[in-house]
Design a protein around this motif. Sequence first.
Motif, PDB file in Angstrom:
ATOM      1  N   TRP A 120      30.237  51.332  31.234  1.00  0.00           N
ATOM      2  CA  TRP A 120      30.203  50.024  30.861  1.00  0.00           C
ATOM      3  C   TRP A 120      29.072  49.147  31.119  1.00  0.00           C
ATOM      4  CZ3 TRP A 120      34.498  52.474  32.782  1.00  0.00           C
ATOM      5  CH2 TRP A 120      35.340  53.019  31.900  1.00  0.00           C
ATOM      6  N   SER A 121      28.761  48.474  30.274  1.00  0.00           N
ATOM      7  CA  SER A 121      27.317  47.572  30.811  1.00  0.00           C
ATOM      8  C   SER A 121      27.601  46.697  31.873  1.00  0.00           C
ATOM      9  CB  SER A 121      26.930  46.593  29.453  1.00  0.00           C
ATOM     10  OG  SER A 121      27.904  45.887  29.178  1.00  0.00           O
ATOM     11  N   GLY A 122      26.396  46.274  32.481  1.00  0.00           N
ATOM     12  CA  GLY A 122      26.643  45.470  33.581  1.00  0.00           C
ATOM     13  C   GLY A 122      27.065  44.174  33.378  1.00  0.00           C
ATOM     14  N   THR A 123      27.663  43.461  34.324  1.00  0.00           N
ATOM     15  CA  THR A 123      28.151  42.172  34.350  1.00  0.00           C
ATOM     16  C   THR A 123      27.098  41.230  35.625  1.00  0.00           C
ATOM     17  OG1 THR A 123      29.976  42.631  33.645  1.00  0.00           O
ATOM     18  CG2 THR A 123      29.851  40.741  34.920  1.00  0.00           C
ATOM     19  N   VAL A 124      26.641  40.209  35.356  1.00  0.00           N
ATOM     20  CA  VAL A 124      26.203  39.487  36.518  1.00  0.00           C
ATOM     21  C   VAL A 124      26.964  38.992  37.596  1.00  0.00           C
ATOM     22  CG1 VAL A 124      24.461  37.433  36.971  1.00  0.00           C
ATOM     23  CG2 VAL A 124      24.230  39.033  35.095  1.00  0.00           C
ATOM     24  N   LEU A 125      26.606  39.090  38.763  1.00  0.00           N
ATOM     25  CA  LEU A 125      27.370  38.541  39.873  1.00  0.00           C
ATOM     26  C   LEU A 125      26.319  37.710  40.623  1.00  0.00           C
ATOM     27  CD1 LEU A 125      29.315  41.467  41.498  1.00  0.00           C
ATOM     28  CD2 LEU A 125      30.229  39.543  39.969  1.00  0.00           C
ATOM     29  N   ARG A 126      27.081  36.497  41.153  1.00  0.00           N
ATOM     30  CA  ARG A 126      26.388  35.565  41.948  1.00  0.00           C
ATOM     31  C   ARG A 126      27.195  35.378  43.303  1.00  0.00           C
ATOM     32  NH1 ARG A 126      23.483  31.488  37.656  1.00  0.00           N
ATOM     33  NH2 ARG A 126      22.179  33.153  36.524  1.00  0.00           N
ATOM     34  N   ILE A 127      26.630  34.631  44.222  1.00  0.00           N
ATOM     35  CA  ILE A 127      27.347  34.538  45.304  1.00  0.00           C
ATOM     36  C   ILE A 127      28.377  33.454  45.324  1.00  0.00           C
ATOM     37  CG2 ILE A 127      27.144  33.468  47.708  1.00  0.00           C
ATOM     38  CD1 ILE A 127      24.188  34.241  47.797  1.00  0.00           C
ATOM     39  N   GLY A 128      29.757  34.172  45.544  1.00  0.00           N
ATOM     40  CA  GLY A 128      30.796  33.599  45.573  1.00  0.00           C
ATOM     41  C   GLY A 128      31.584  34.033  44.126  1.00  0.00           C
ATOM     42  N   ASP A 129      31.208  34.538  43.199  1.00  0.00           N
ATOM     43  CA  ASP A 129      31.752  35.229  42.188  1.00  0.00           C
ATOM     44  C   ASP A 129      32.705  36.365  42.556  1.00  0.00           C
ATOM     45  OD1 ASP A 129      30.409  33.801  40.399  1.00  0.00           O
ATOM     46  OD2 ASP A 129      29.256  35.103  39.579  1.00  0.00           O
ATOM     47  N   LYS A 130      33.810  36.556  41.963  1.00  0.00           N
ATOM     48  CA  LYS A 130      34.934  37.455  42.106  1.00  0.00           C
ATOM     49  C   LYS A 130      34.853  38.545  41.001  1.00  0.00           C
ATOM     50  CE  LYS A 130      37.708  34.630  45.062  1.00  0.00           C
ATOM     51  NZ  LYS A 130      38.963  34.104  45.519  1.00  0.00           N
ATOM     52  N   TRP A 131      35.129  39.774  41.393  1.00  0.00           N
ATOM     53  CA  TRP A 131      35.305  40.682  40.462  1.00  0.00           C
ATOM     54  C   TRP A 131      36.685  41.421  40.646  1.00  0.00           C
ATOM     55  CZ3 TRP A 131      32.145  42.039  44.268  1.00  0.00           C
ATOM     56  CH2 TRP A 131      32.471  43.193  44.838  1.00  0.00           C
ATOM     57  N   SER A 132      37.007  41.833  39.513  1.00  0.00           N
ATOM     58  CA  SER A 132      38.445  42.896  39.441  1.00  0.00           C
ATOM     59  C   SER A 132      38.466  43.600  38.319  1.00  0.00           C
ATOM     60  CB  SER A 132      39.481  41.822  39.316  1.00  0.00           C
ATOM     61  OG  SER A 132      40.681  42.634  39.273  1.00  0.00           O
ATOM     62  N   ILE A 133      38.702  44.840  38.529  1.00  0.00           N
ATOM     63  CA  ILE A 133      38.486  45.981  37.590  1.00  0.00           C
ATOM     64  C   ILE A 133      39.748  46.740  37.433  1.00  0.00           C
ATOM     65  CG2 ILE A 133      37.361  48.003  36.871  1.00  0.00           C
ATOM     66  CD1 ILE A 133      34.757  47.294  38.049  1.00  0.00           C
ATOM     67  N   ARG A 134      40.393  46.822  36.337  1.00  0.00           N
ATOM     68  CA  ARG A 134      41.541  47.601  35.963  1.00  0.00           C
ATOM     69  C   ARG A 134      41.184  48.873  35.203  1.00  0.00           C
ATOM     70  NH1 ARG A 134      43.274  44.125  32.764  1.00  0.00           N
ATOM     71  NH2 ARG A 134      42.853  45.175  30.981  1.00  0.00           N
ATOM     72  N   PRO A 135      41.612  49.708  36.110  1.00  0.00           N
ATOM     73  CA  PRO A 135      41.219  51.230  35.522  1.00  0.00           C
ATOM     74  C   PRO A 135      41.834  51.483  33.776  1.00  0.00           C
ATOM     75  CG  PRO A 135      41.863  51.483  37.513  1.00  0.00           C
ATOM     76  CD  PRO A 135      41.835  50.071  37.195  1.00  0.00           C
ATOM     77  N   PRO A 136      40.926  51.795  32.935  1.00  0.00           N
ATOM     78  CA  PRO A 136      42.015  51.790  31.703  1.00  0.00           C
ATOM     79  C   PRO A 136      42.280  53.182  31.472  1.00  0.00           C
ATOM     80  CG  PRO A 136      39.132  52.339  31.663  1.00  0.00           C
ATOM     81  CD  PRO A 136      39.540  51.842  32.978  1.00  0.00           C
ATOM     82  N   GLU A 137      43.179  53.239  30.410  1.00  0.00           N
ATOM     83  CA  GLU A 137      43.464  54.639  29.883  1.00  0.00           C
ATOM     84  C   GLU A 137      42.827  55.238  29.163  1.00  0.00           C
ATOM     85  OE1 GLU A 137      47.132  54.017  27.834  1.00  0.00           O
ATOM     86  OE2 GLU A 137      48.414  53.012  29.605  1.00  0.00           O
ATOM     87  N   ILE A 138      42.529  56.548  29.607  1.00  0.00           N
ATOM     88  CA  ILE A 138      41.637  57.434  28.992  1.00  0.00           C
ATOM     89  C   ILE A 138      42.533  58.660  28.333  1.00  0.00           C
ATOM     90  CG2 ILE A 138      39.456  58.937  28.946  1.00  0.00           C
ATOM     91  CD1 ILE A 138      38.121  56.906  30.941  1.00  0.00           C
ATOM     92  N   GLY A 139      42.333  58.992  27.167  1.00  0.00           N
ATOM     93  CA  GLY A 139      43.181  59.941  26.426  1.00  0.00           C
ATOM     94  C   GLY A 139      43.071  61.272  27.074  1.00  0.00           C
ATOM     95  N   GLY A 140      43.859  62.116  27.459  1.00  0.00           N
ATOM     96  CA  GLY A 140      43.652  63.529  28.062  1.00  0.00           C
ATOM     97  C   GLY A 140      43.558  63.491  29.474  1.00  0.00           C
ATOM     98  N   TYR A 141      43.220  62.277  30.135  1.00  0.00           N
ATOM     99  CA  TYR A 141      43.255  62.139  31.795  1.00  0.00           C
ATOM    100  C   TYR A 141      43.851  60.847  32.246  1.00  0.00           C
ATOM    101  CZ  TYR A 141      38.626  64.595  30.835  1.00  0.00           C
ATOM    102  OH  TYR A 141      37.576  65.529  30.763  1.00  0.00           O
ATOM    103  N   ARG A 142      44.112  61.216  33.493  1.00  0.00           N
ATOM    104  CA  ARG A 142      44.828  60.174  34.187  1.00  0.00           C
ATOM    105  C   ARG A 142      43.918  59.734  35.474  1.00  0.00           C
ATOM    106  NH1 ARG A 142      46.892  62.209  38.961  1.00  0.00           N
ATOM    107  NH2 ARG A 142      47.207  64.627  39.188  1.00  0.00           N
TER     108      ARG A 142
END
Length: 411
Positions: free
Chosen positions: A313-335
């Motif tokens: 996935w393309s990068g996302t800009v973070l600055r001081i104080g920013d929060k991030w949260s990534i939800r693992p996506p479903e990928i067919g044939g994998y868990r």
Amino acid sequence: MLRRIARRGIPALAALLGLLAAFITLPAYAADIGVHDLETASVPAEYRQFALGSDGLDFDSIEWGDGAWMTYRFKGAAYRYPVKPDAGLTIPNVGKWTDEDGDTRQIDMRLSVKEGDVIAFLPRRGRLWWQTVHTGKEAGSIPYPDEVRSIWGTFTPADGRYGATMTASFTYHDTGESVPDTFKGVVGFNDLDGRDDQPDLLMEGVELLSGFDGAYRLKDAELAEYGTNGFSGFKWDAGDESRMNESPQILHRLTATWSGSSFAFRYSAIPPKAEPYIDPWGTFGPSVDAGDLRWTLNAKAVDKETGTALRTWSGTVLRIGDKWSIRPPEIGGYRYAGLAAGSDALSGTETSTGLRNRLVVLEYVSNPTTMPDTGGSGHAGHMPSIVGAAVTAAALAIAVMARRRAGRHAA
């Protein structure tokens, strides 16, 4: 008028002096500067127009004052020491500046050393560095050559600090004339080290003596105040000198603004109590502004067994104080199996103690019972939430503010 003043005495003279003072703009002295946190105060646009640094210079173009410097070779490096009063070096084309008439001119800088102060200069790692010279014989110290000692003698530094007072003055490259009083700029004083083994020692610092209008640092910068508007590194070494815009280097940087054709500063360091003697280095370098405090968060999914990238996935800009949260996506044939060793966390907050680009690596294992994924790597439905929903609006607002600030700087 002078006869009238003579008849009316001292009160009239005082009034005249007060009237003259109203029409004279005095240079900004260090006692008048303000100290600002970069998270909440941006360097004003009029100073950003001229940013002084020493990286990317053509070192062969530096003009060392005729007869004012002695070259001493030590361990394969060529150090230059001042041997005459007001020894100076001229660096052509340190930047461009546009005056009030809209004319853009190339600017030269002359850097001179106060008589009797000893400092060694050395082009190193793509920048022009200066280094304190110790009069003793401590192990590891840059030598104090006998030829230089015969000129300046053995000196005892004030308050146990070794260093030199230097003046930077600016002229037009094409004419050699001094720039006007309306000239403004911003400079970074970089690599102000502390000591890991002596965290309370105010090791390497810069005092802003004259010409300066403001000082800027990160809120939790590892810089302690001392002396005359001085800022000295403490707690830790500033780290990798080739990575000036990352932690911990950026925590050991002082950004300062000045007005007029020159400014004066004193660079100094205190010898540590522990041996061996560590040689302090200083340099002009990249200044930093609130709009510059940004890093990139990248994410990718890989096959745990083979390491093959399944999705990026393309990068996302973070600055001081920013929060991030990534939800693992479903990928067919994998868990989803978890994070790879060394991966950044699925969620967090960007702080100025961890300034670096981030990479989250999600590991997946084969799961043949699920249907294969035929959506392709660019399918929007499979993209993880890089920035949490609660932060998305804030992140967009920050981006808008950055664009507005860039527009002001360009104006």
